[in-house]
Design a protein around this motif. Structure first.
Motif, PDB file in Angstrom:
ATOM      1  N   THR A 135       0.696  -1.259   0.056  1.00 21.30           N
ATOM      2  CA  THR A 135       0.015  -0.083   0.039  1.00 21.30           C
ATOM      3  C   THR A 135       0.857   1.207   0.068  1.00 21.30           C
ATOM      4  N   LYS A 136       1.012   2.138  -0.987  1.00 25.31           N
ATOM      5  CA  LYS A 136       1.794   2.854  -1.238  1.00 25.31           C
ATOM      6  C   LYS A 136       1.444   4.479  -0.957  1.00 25.31           C
ATOM      7  N   SER A 137       0.585   4.739  -0.158  1.00 21.73           N
ATOM      8  CA  SER A 137       0.221   6.116   0.232  1.00 21.73           C
ATOM      9  C   SER A 137       1.228   6.736   0.600  1.00 21.73           C
ATOM     10  N   ASN A 138       2.285   6.459   1.572  1.00 21.19           N
ATOM     11  CA  ASN A 138       3.207   7.424   2.056  1.00 21.19           C
ATOM     12  C   ASN A 138       4.402   7.558   1.063  1.00 21.19           C
ATOM     13  N   ILE A 139       4.537   6.607   0.015  1.00 22.92           N
ATOM     14  CA  ILE A 139       5.344   6.856  -1.246  1.00 22.92           C
ATOM     15  C   ILE A 139       4.882   7.847  -1.850  1.00 22.92           C
ATOM     16  N   GLU A 140       3.665   7.684  -2.426  1.00 22.68           N
ATOM     17  CA  GLU A 140       2.974   8.736  -3.150  1.00 22.68           C
ATOM     18  C   GLU A 140       3.111  10.056  -2.662  1.00 22.68           C
ATOM     19  N   LEU A 141       3.038  10.096  -1.162  1.00 23.68           N
ATOM     20  CA  LEU A 141       3.009  11.454  -0.692  1.00 23.68           C
ATOM     21  C   LEU A 141       4.345  11.995  -0.879  1.00 23.68           C
ATOM     22  N   LEU A 142       5.408  11.184  -0.884  1.00 20.44           N
ATOM     23  CA  LEU A 142       6.827  11.913  -1.616  1.00 20.44           C
ATOM     24  C   LEU A 142       6.519  12.771  -2.633  1.00 20.44           C
ATOM     25  N   TYR A 143       6.263  12.081  -3.659  1.00 15.04           N
ATOM     26  CA  TYR A 143       6.113  12.572  -4.981  1.00 15.04           C
ATOM     27  C   TYR A 143       5.144  13.842  -4.800  1.00 15.04           C
ATOM     28  N   GLU A 144       3.787  13.857  -4.132  1.00 18.21           N
ATOM     29  CA  GLU A 144       2.842  14.831  -4.083  1.00 18.21           C
ATOM     30  C   GLU A 144       3.560  16.131  -3.522  1.00 18.21           C
ATOM     31  N   LEU A 145       4.400  15.887  -2.502  1.00 19.69           N
ATOM     32  CA  LEU A 145       5.119  17.042  -2.009  1.00 19.69           C
ATOM     33  C   LEU A 145       6.366  17.553  -2.635  1.00 19.69           C
ATOM     34  N   GLU A 146       6.727  16.917  -3.767  1.00 22.49           N
ATOM     35  CA  GLU A 146       7.911  16.911  -4.480  1.00 22.49           C
ATOM     36  C   GLU A 146       9.255  17.038  -3.879  1.00 22.49           C
ATOM     37  N   ILE A 147       9.518  15.945  -2.884  1.00 18.91           N
ATOM     38  CA  ILE A 147      10.610  15.704  -2.218  1.00 18.91           C
ATOM     39  C   ILE A 147      11.171  14.293  -2.533  1.00 18.91           C
ATOM     40  N   ALA A 148      10.302  13.446  -3.472  1.00 18.92           N
ATOM     41  CA  ALA A 148      10.818  12.256  -3.693  1.00 18.92           C
ATOM     42  C   ALA A 148      12.421  12.273  -4.243  1.00 18.92           C
ATOM     43  N   ASP A 149      12.795  13.288  -5.143  1.00 22.22           N
ATOM     44  CA  ASP A 149      13.916  13.126  -5.654  1.00 22.22           C
ATOM     45  C   ASP A 149      15.112  13.353  -4.662  1.00 22.22           C
ATOM     46  N   TYR A 150      14.658  14.129  -3.764  1.00 26.63           N
ATOM     47  CA  TYR A 150      15.661  14.594  -2.660  1.00 26.63           C
ATOM     48  C   TYR A 150      15.951  13.015  -1.868  1.00 26.63           C
ATOM     49  N   MET A 151      14.741  12.429  -1.416  1.00 27.94           N
ATOM     50  CA  MET A 151      14.712  11.552  -0.359  1.00 27.94           C
ATOM     51  C   MET A 151      15.448  10.231  -1.163  1.00 27.94           C
ATOM     52  N   PHE A 152      15.045   9.887  -2.374  1.00 27.93           N
ATOM     53  CA  PHE A 152      15.861   8.661  -2.802  1.00 27.93           C
ATOM     54  C   PHE A 152      17.373   9.105  -3.224  1.00 27.93           C
ATOM     55  N   ASP A 153      17.614  10.194  -3.318  1.00 26.56           N
ATOM     56  CA  ASP A 153      19.081  10.450  -3.603  1.00 26.56           C
ATOM     57  C   ASP A 153      19.818  10.337  -2.264  1.00 26.56           C
TER      58      ASP A 153
END
Length: 361
Positions: A279-297
Motif C-alpha cells: 500500500t503506497k500512500s506514504n510513497i505517493e506522498l513523497l511525490y505529491e510534496l515534490e521531495i521524492a528526488d531528494y529522499m531517494f538521492d
C-alpha cells in the motif's frame, strides 16, 4: 559467508515489507535468507507484529543467522522486559540474538510518547546488562560494562546478548561507543560525505572509553538496488518513505523550503502503513510534496553491479562491519560474489560480537 569484514542483512522491502507479513511468513523468509547466505535477520519494533514473537519464530526455523530487533526503545518497553524477551530469543536460537535499541521514533509517535532521552537510554543499557550479569559465570565478561547489583539478575542467563545502539546524533553515538557492542546507522541519517568522519569519531570514542579494546560493530542500514533507476525507486519506495518520516527537519544547512515540505510529509504520514511496500500512500506522498528526488538521492543507492561493489569496498574502508544486501537478490548476488572474490574473509580477523563464537547454550 562473511567477506572482508562486511556481513549482510536481508531486506524486507523485496518481500512486500514487514507490515504485510505474518509471524509464519517471517519464519519462512528467515529460513530462505539463511539459505541464500545472509548473515543477519533484523525485525522492527513498531507497527508490525510483535518483534519478539516473530524473532522467536525465525530463531526456531534457522540455525546460523544472527537475529534481533531493528530497533526497540526504552520508552515503549521496560528495559527489564526487553532483556527478558531478547534473552528468550537468544535461548531459542542457541546464542544468535542481538538487541538493537535506540531512543525511539515511529513506535513512540504511534503511542503518543516522546522519544527517550540519552540519559534514559544510558540507564536502560545499564539495567539490561545488569539483568544479564549471571552470564559472568559462563563466559568472559568485559571489564567496562556498568553493573547495578540492585537490578534483578536473571538466574537462567548463560550468555550476555550483544547490544547495538541505533543513533543518528552524536549523543546517542557516544553512548554506543562507551556502553554497547556496536552502532547502527541508517544510510542517509548522516550525509554520505560526512559518514567516514562520523564513524572515525565513534571509533575514537570507543578507543578512549571504558570498553576500549572490546570488539565493536558498525552497521550501516542501507537501501540498495542494482538495475534501472525507476524500477529501483519502486523496490526502495517503502524504506525511503520510512526514513523520510524519521528525518530531522531541523538539520543544520537544510533548505528552509525543503524543511517545510518535510514537516508536511511527517504530519500526513500514515503510521498504519509504516513499512508497507504493497500500500503506497506514504510513497505517493513523497511525490505529491515534490521531495521524492531528494529522499531517494539521500536514503537509497541505485546503480549497477560495479557501483555496488565499489560501495561495499568504500563502506569496509570506513570501518563498517555489516550492511544490507542489494536488491533484487538475483542481480545483487552477482555483486556480492564479485566483492567476496576480491575481499575474502581473513580467518585471523578479530571477531565482532555477532560472529559465531563458542558459548555454553
Amino acid at each position: 559467508m562473511v567477506a572482508g569484514g562486511l556481513r549482510l542483512h536481508g531486506s524486507w522491502s523485496s518481500t512486500g515489507g514487514q507490515t504485510d507479513k505474518s509471524a509464519t511468513d517471517m519464519a519462512a523468509i528467515g529460513r530462505r535468507w539463511e539459505e541464500e547466505g545472509f548473515d543477519y535477520v533484523p525485525y522492527g519494533d513498531t507497527t508490525f507484529r510483535d518483534c519478539y514473537v516473530c524473532l522467536g519464530a525465525i530463531a526456531a526455523s534457522t540455525t546460523r543467522v544472527a537475529l534481533g530487533t531493528y530497533v526497540t526503545n526504552p520508552a515503549t518497553r521496560s528495559p527489564l522486559v526487553t532483556a527478558q524477551a531478547i534473552a528468550s530469543v537468544d535461548e531459542i536460537s542457541g546464542g544468535r540474538a542481538f538487541l538493537g535499541i535506540g531512543m525511539g521514533n515511529s513506535a513512540n509517535a504511534i503511542n503518543g510518547m516522546p522519544r527517550a532521552t540519552p540519559e534514559t537510554l544510558r540507564g536502560a543499557l545499564r539495567i539490561i546488562n545488569s539483568a544479564f550479569r549471571r552470564a559472568r559465570e559462563h563466559e568472559p565478561w568485559p571489564d567496562g560494562i556498568e553493573i547495578d547489583e540492585g537490578v534483578n539478575a536473571f538466574e537462567w542467563i548463560k550468555r550476555r546478548v550483544p547490544i547495538l545502539v541505533a543513533a543518528r546524533a552524536a549523543k546517542g553515538q557516544r553512548i554506543a561507543a562507551e556502553m554497547a557492542d556496536g552502532l547502527m546507522l541508517r544510510a542517509g541519517d548522516v550525509p554520505h560525505e560526512r559518514l567516514a568522519t562520523v564513524i572515525q569519531r565513534v571509533l575514537n570514542w570507543r578507543a578512549e572509553g571504558p570498553r576500549a579494546g572490546d570488539p565493536f560493530e558498525i552497521q550501516i542500514l542501507d537501501s540498495a538496488f542494482i538495475g534501472d533507476p525507476e524500477k529501483g525507486r519502486r523496490y526502495l519506495g517503502s524504506p525511503t518513505a520510512t526514513r523520510a518520516r524519521a528525518m530531522n527537519p531541523d538539520e543544520p544547512g537544510l533548505d528552509p523550503a525543503l524543511r517545510e515540505q518535510i514537516l508536511e510529509y511527517q504530519r500526513r504520514y500514515e503510521f498504519g502503513l509504516h513499512g508497507s511496500s504493497l500500500t503506497k500512500s506514504n510513497i505517493e506522498l513523497l511525490y505529491e510534496l515534490e521531495i521524492a528526488d531528494y529522499m531517494f538521492d539521500r536514503f537509497a543507492f541505485i546503480g549497477d553491479e560495479k557501483a555496488m561493489v565499489a560501495r561495499f569496498e568504500e563502506l569496509e574502508t570506513m570501518g563498517v562491519t555489516a550492511t544490507h544486501a542489494p536488491e533484487p537478490w538475483r542481480e545483487g548476488a552477482g555483486a556480492v560474489a564479485r566483492y567476496r572474490e576480491r575481499h575474502p574473509l581473513d580467518p585471523a580477523a578479530e571477531p565482532t560480537p555477532l560472529r559465531p563464537q563458542p558459548h555454553l547454550l
